[in-house]
Design an enzyme around this catalytic site. Sequence first.
Site, PDB file in Angstrom:
ATOM      1  N   SER A 124      -3.112   5.110   1.497  1.00 33.51           N
ATOM      2  CA  SER A 124      -2.690   3.900   2.203  1.00 33.51           C
ATOM      3  C   SER A 124      -1.941   4.220   3.478  1.00 33.51           C
ATOM      4  CB  SER A 124      -1.781   3.062   1.294  1.00 33.51           C
ATOM      5  OG  SER A 124      -0.618   3.806   0.941  1.00 33.51           O
ATOM      6  N   HIS A 145      -9.643   2.433   0.850  1.00 35.40           N
ATOM      7  CA  HIS A 145      -8.322   1.923   0.474  1.00 35.40           C
ATOM      8  C   HIS A 145      -8.439   0.577  -0.215  1.00 35.40           C
ATOM      9  CE1 HIS A 145      -4.186   0.217   1.764  1.00 35.40           C
ATOM     10  NE2 HIS A 145      -4.107   0.790   0.579  1.00 35.40           N
ATOM     11  N   GLU A 157     -10.743  -1.320   2.377  1.00 34.82           N
ATOM     12  CA  GLU A 157     -10.920  -0.764   3.711  1.00 34.82           C
ATOM     13  C   GLU A 157     -11.719   0.533   3.623  1.00 34.82           C
ATOM     14  OE1 GLU A 157      -6.852  -2.016   6.004  1.00 34.82           O
ATOM     15  OE2 GLU A 157      -6.670  -0.509   4.421  1.00 34.82           O
ATOM     16  N   ASN A 195      -2.498  -3.227   6.660  1.00 29.79           N
ATOM     17  CA  ASN A 195      -1.074  -2.955   6.866  1.00 29.79           C
ATOM     18  C   ASN A 195      -0.693  -3.023   8.339  1.00 29.79           C
ATOM     19  OD1 ASN A 195      -0.340  -2.638   4.180  1.00 29.79           O
ATOM     20  ND2 ASN A 195      -0.822  -0.467   4.149  1.00 29.79           N
TER      21      ASN A 195
END
Length: 508
Positions: A124, A145, A157, A195
């Site tokens: 991550s 991810h 992802e 993120n």
Amino acid sequence: MNSTNGNTLTLGVVGAGAMGRGIVQLFAQAGHRVRCFDAASGAAAKAVEFALGMIGRGVEKGRLSAEDFNAIQGRVSACAQMADLADCDVVIEAIVEDIEVKRTVFRALEDVVSETAVLASNTSSLTVADIAAACRHPARVAGLHFFNPVPLMKVAEVIAALRTSPQTVDTLSRLVSGAGHRAVVTADQPGFLVNHAGRGLYTEGLRILEEQAASPADVDDVLRDGVGFRMGPFELLDLTGLDVSSKVMASIYEQFQHEPRFRPSSLVAPRVAAGLFGRKTGEGWYAYDGDRKRAPQRLAPPPPVAGVRAWIDPQAGGREALGALLSDAGAVLVDDTTQADILFVQPWGGDATGVAAALGLDASRVVAVDPMVPLDLRRTLMLTTTTSASARDIAWALLAADGVPVTLINDSPGFIAQRVLATVVNIAAQIAQRGIASVADIEDAVQLGLGYPHGPLAWGDRIGGARILQILRTMQAETGDPRYRPSPWLVRRVALGVSLLTPEAARA
């Protein structure tokens, strides 16, 4: 390698923690053969048992036949050694976020699997290229991810490192899509896509608190009830744990070469040092009884005053709706500021003091109401530096007369909602500008991965690209902070009057 177009693959999962067992469950349910390995004795078996237990609930609830469940059980197994992954088509690593440990695992996997097998990391925060650098065949290495809980978070992802082959990206994308998740492809950049896009909510919420414009509860209330976020930034920080989130914020800031848009807050380190991590420690930004947040104290609005004379700035964006609300509350609307008890303004990006000074108004009688948040959801009342207590109470009583909640804040350029949403949209625009992900992937990833009510660029369109640009430019001018400088993606589309979803011509 088998095709992912409806055919069964043999998948390996290295790591038997929460993410690993969720990945096992996801792909077992999707019909693949899944093998789980963990260096800790017995961990893989427990992960498989847990995943099958979760799948078995479908039989109890009538969503899965006993025959289908038995077939799934026959396809899932725990491995005693890494060599048992030798015939896997794809191996997904989901272990500790330590670059040296991951490199060691990937080197070991290359000695076990065939040269055509795809190797993916569920990292991550680490650079995928840094992991792939340890491999003899970096073209078959990518990031994959997932988000916790894996079966429920319907997005993953696919991270293409610099040497990842298009075939590897395609294989993983089809694998994820075949399991019912949305595969979004992102470049190997800090925070990847989800993120990265989520920075605006956290960092701007903290900046508002730094300026003492509003309390954590005020910020959360406005963004949750008035804007539509599932949680405000401080509720989210308490949920994820400030010890974890602080490292992510610092990491992304460092990896983006101290980009001002991602600047962490100095408010965080003292709270981490004090052990105020959030729900898991019983106290963070809020206090908790178990997982239950204690309701913060809220002041009741003052009683209404009869016969109040109110003036509304003729340039106010929501003048008609605000006027109707004030009239229904018993106020008398006047056109002359000298005859008014209270003066209402509705700036975009600016603060109440700045508008009062620019219009030559008596700042002690001036209050501002956010025109962005629908008045039937929640009202944000902003004061100038010198707004009198009587003017504050008059405005507060009028806005609260029909029972809709009112959030009272100190002077702040952009209120709460404007500055947070403008920051969210601007960061998404810069992700698109840098080609980190496609517009479609940005939109879907943010909605599915972060739970936002709209994709960020579409959200910008709903507000109006010109409004977003106005907010950012005004905030940058008032604060001098490069954090608010508009992305070229946003500036150009506003100049041409086109949607923020419009792709670059060369990429279309």
